[in-house]
Design a protein around this motif. Sequence first.
Motif, PDB file in Angstrom:
ATOM      1  N   ASP A 210      42.536  35.110  47.886  1.00 54.56           N
ATOM      2  CA  ASP A 210      41.686  34.167  47.582  1.00 54.56           C
ATOM      3  C   ASP A 210      40.279  34.806  46.817  1.00 54.56           C
ATOM      4  O   ASP A 210      39.542  34.227  45.960  1.00 54.56           O
ATOM      5  N   GLU A 211      39.749  35.904  47.149  1.00 54.79           N
ATOM      6  CA  GLU A 211      38.803  36.472  46.763  1.00 54.79           C
ATOM      7  C   GLU A 211      38.663  36.566  44.883  1.00 54.79           C
ATOM      8  O   GLU A 211      37.889  36.640  44.289  1.00 54.79           O
ATOM      9  N   PHE A 213      39.814  34.500  42.918  1.00 53.28           N
ATOM     10  CA  PHE A 213      39.920  33.238  41.931  1.00 53.28           C
ATOM     11  C   PHE A 213      38.610  32.718  42.224  1.00 53.28           C
ATOM     12  O   PHE A 213      38.343  31.528  41.860  1.00 53.28           O
ATOM     13  N   THR A 214      37.504  33.450  42.612  1.00 52.41           N
ATOM     14  CA  THR A 214      36.098  32.920  42.590  1.00 52.41           C
ATOM     15  C   THR A 214      35.428  33.879  41.684  1.00 52.41           C
ATOM     16  O   THR A 214      35.432  35.119  41.976  1.00 52.41           O
ATOM     17  N   PRO A 215      34.488  33.407  40.802  1.00 50.63           N
ATOM     18  CA  PRO A 215      34.268  32.150  40.274  1.00 50.63           C
ATOM     19  C   PRO A 215      35.291  31.770  39.256  1.00 50.63           C
ATOM     20  O   PRO A 215      35.311  30.267  39.246  1.00 50.63           O
ATOM     21  N   CYS A 216      35.848  32.503  38.417  1.00 48.54           N
ATOM     22  CA  CYS A 216      36.871  32.239  37.397  1.00 48.54           C
ATOM     23  C   CYS A 216      38.182  31.747  37.879  1.00 48.54           C
ATOM     24  O   CYS A 216      38.747  32.688  38.523  1.00 48.54           O
ATOM     25  N   ASP A 217      38.580  30.632  38.081  1.00 43.33           N
ATOM     26  CA  ASP A 217      39.916  30.234  38.658  1.00 43.33           C
ATOM     27  C   ASP A 217      41.010  30.437  37.567  1.00 43.33           C
ATOM     28  O   ASP A 217      41.230  29.603  36.809  1.00 43.33           O
ATOM     29  N   ARG A 219      43.951  30.747  39.179  1.00 46.76           N
ATOM     30  CA  ARG A 219      45.095  30.847  40.405  1.00 46.76           C
ATOM     31  C   ARG A 219      46.413  30.500  39.818  1.00 46.76           C
ATOM     32  O   ARG A 219      47.393  31.140  40.252  1.00 46.76           O
ATOM     33  N   SER A 246      33.221  38.905  50.111  1.00 47.49           N
ATOM     34  CA  SER A 246      33.318  39.186  48.697  1.00 47.49           C
ATOM     35  C   SER A 246      32.687  40.486  48.107  1.00 47.49           C
ATOM     36  O   SER A 246      31.716  40.707  48.465  1.00 47.49           O
ATOM     37  N   ARG A 248      32.331  41.048  45.231  1.00 44.96           N
ATOM     38  CA  ARG A 248      31.538  40.889  44.162  1.00 44.96           C
ATOM     39  C   ARG A 248      29.939  40.665  44.628  1.00 44.96           C
ATOM     40  O   ARG A 248      29.038  40.643  43.681  1.00 44.96           O
TER      41      ARG A 248
END
Length: 275
Positions: A210-211, A213-217, A219, A246, A248
């Motif tokens: 899940d990490e 796909f944030t912020p650019c998705d 997925r 995260s 990031r």
Amino acid sequence: MSDDHVHLVLAEGHEDDTRWAYGTGFEDPLHGVDTTVPEGVDSGELAAVCVALADDALVLAQRLAEWTTRAPELEEEVALANIGLDLLGQARLLYSRAGQTDGTGRDEDAYAYFRDAGEFRNVRLAELPGGDFAFSIVRLLVLSSWRLAHFERLTDCDDPVLAAIAAKGVKELTYHRQYAAEWVVRLGDGTAESHRRIRDALDQVAPYLDELFTPCDVRDEVGAVLEQVTAAAGVALPVCRPLPGSGRAGEHTEHLAPLLEELQSVARAHPGATW
């Protein structure tokens, strides 16, 4: 589904695929590229993107280097080492661009060797211990698929330097993804033991997805690749609760600091040394 079939599908759109040619040659990918930050591009944001992508590459390259003398076969040892060198080359270019744009003038060594763990912005999946061969291969499949999707988008970004770095990286990452995909299929469709190890590796990787796909998705794009490869391997990608935090944001596992201590030990013991 055979390994060759998986290769043909994943390589679609990347017909210039060399199965054993790591890297993209000795030419300078930035030759003739204007290094001036374009008008309208936020220098701070550009530097942050470059540092994060460079940290991902540097940390994963260090983990891949741990397979030297430990890989199942000499051919795989060479392959993993060369993939690591590709990533290290990407990190160097990205750190250099960050130093040009963040106002500090730092060089690549300053970013790599003289920051502590809390200052790194890599995703946490990259820093996890190597585990067995199956785990390293599954992690490589996930991170190369994810990184390739990002780099394909960055080839059209407003900064010509980052776009050139991404264009070079796309060629390398296409092979990294292919190499990992073929091994996932081979192990998943192999013996009962290799199948179990691939399944266990997917379980270990899943909480960290899940990490990514944030912020650019990306997925959907990455998920399609993973579904294709795992289906060919006869395993299922597990769905599980994502871990909080995260990388990031500088929130890392307990594994990053020891990794960096080993990576940075010589440079910190002899700052400014050249050889």
